[in-house]
Enzyme design. Sequence first.
Site, PDB file in Angstrom:
ATOM      1  N   HIS A 364       0.830  -1.197   0.000  1.00 29.01           N
ATOM      2  CA  HIS A 364       0.000   0.000   0.000  1.00 29.01           C
ATOM      3  C   HIS A 364       0.867   1.250   0.000  1.00 29.01           C
ATOM      4  CE1 HIS A 364      -3.120   2.830   1.712  1.00 29.01           C
ATOM      5  NE2 HIS A 364      -3.830   2.194   0.792  1.00 29.01           N
ATOM      6  N   CYS A 365       1.981   1.206   0.714  1.00 30.28           N
ATOM      7  CA  CYS A 365       2.861   2.372   0.829  1.00 30.28           C
ATOM      8  C   CYS A 365       3.462   2.793  -0.500  1.00 30.28           C
ATOM      9  CB  CYS A 365       4.008   2.078   1.792  1.00 30.28           C
ATOM     10  SG  CYS A 365       3.528   1.692   3.485  1.00 30.28           S
ATOM     11  N   VAL A 366       3.721   1.847  -1.395  1.00 26.12           N
ATOM     12  CA  VAL A 366       4.431   2.162  -2.637  1.00 26.12           C
ATOM     13  C   VAL A 366       3.499   2.261  -3.831  1.00 26.12           C
ATOM     14  CG1 VAL A 366       6.568   1.134  -1.786  1.00 26.12           C
ATOM     15  CG2 VAL A 366       4.985  -0.272  -3.138  1.00 26.12           C
TER      16      VAL A 366
END
Length: 374
Positions: A364-366
Amino acid sequence: MSTRRHFLGQLAGAAGITGVAALGLASLPAPAKAATGGWRMPDEHGAQDRVFLAYAAQPQVWGEQADAVNATVARLARTLARYQPVSVLCRPAQRRQARDRCGTDNIELLEVALDDIWVRDYGGCFVVDGQGGLGLVDVNFNGWGGKQRARNDGAVAAWLAEVTGATLLGSDLVGEGGGIEVDGQGTAVLTESCWVNRNRNPGWSRADIEAELKHHLGLRKIIWLPGIAGQDITDAHVDFYARFVQPGVVVANLDNDAQSYDYDLTREHLQILRTATDADGRPLQVHVLPPPLHGRDTVHMRDNEDMARGYINYLPVNGAVIAPQFGDAQADGHCRELLQDLYPGRRIEQLDIDAIAAGGGGIHCVTKNMPRVD
């Protein structure tokens, strides 16, 4: 759960790539400061137009792991491209390598100056107006409170609005996309440690922050989790603690490692979520998703306090859910089974993301999903 991205904070002075993005950073429009009340941030479980990633790991930040990180980003891009279009951000000097690794099947490359890979955080928040309009709220990414250089990444939200044709909506608030979780119907979950923090919003009260986010993102209620400041570079982003599956349904992290600082914290979060109601007064149905207690014994994981082993940082896309796997057969299997139950009709894809997780982040972060606008 171990410390997220702490080692990146130690490299706050790492040199960024200089220069103007290849697609118009020099002539970006000024943001519309007075957003109307008609915009809202949709949930990620509806139809998506595409997903953005950044092929941008560099040795100045990642050391010898930079190449492995970019290879993992490319593998993630290829997986996502089986379900929907993918746009990969990259520096001009890395375009050829990004093309060779990512391929061109349902994938486009966009050249822009970048500092790092965390496009979820620095790319702003897409919003819609219900009348076919697409907006993007720039929340003024400042390197997680000045912990890492962000001159280039801080300009990406405005550039992304230009590239996508979205209306750029300005705010005086400072924060990150990974710090916001919404149900698409007016409810959000946030951590106080991230938002009510002097390193981002000095002088802002929780009420001030609520009012600003409600105005720009179309929110009616915010559920606050305490989070924990200073243990990781993000000051505890919510996307490693609680995610909306659909309105009224939440999946929450529950750390079962008694030595982890998240052990007590995730239990406190769970109690809050189980007694909370959403913007329409519905009690939340809460499912728990524990991180693995074991995993691959690799250079990325061995003695690495920064290793982000949580499953909750998954990404729903059109027809699928992309989630990590860490080599713990029991925990990996539980993740797959739970997500399959929560997302019926979608394929559950699990990927080895150890190289990214070693830097304290996840899928999700990237990634940054762009909603489909009818």
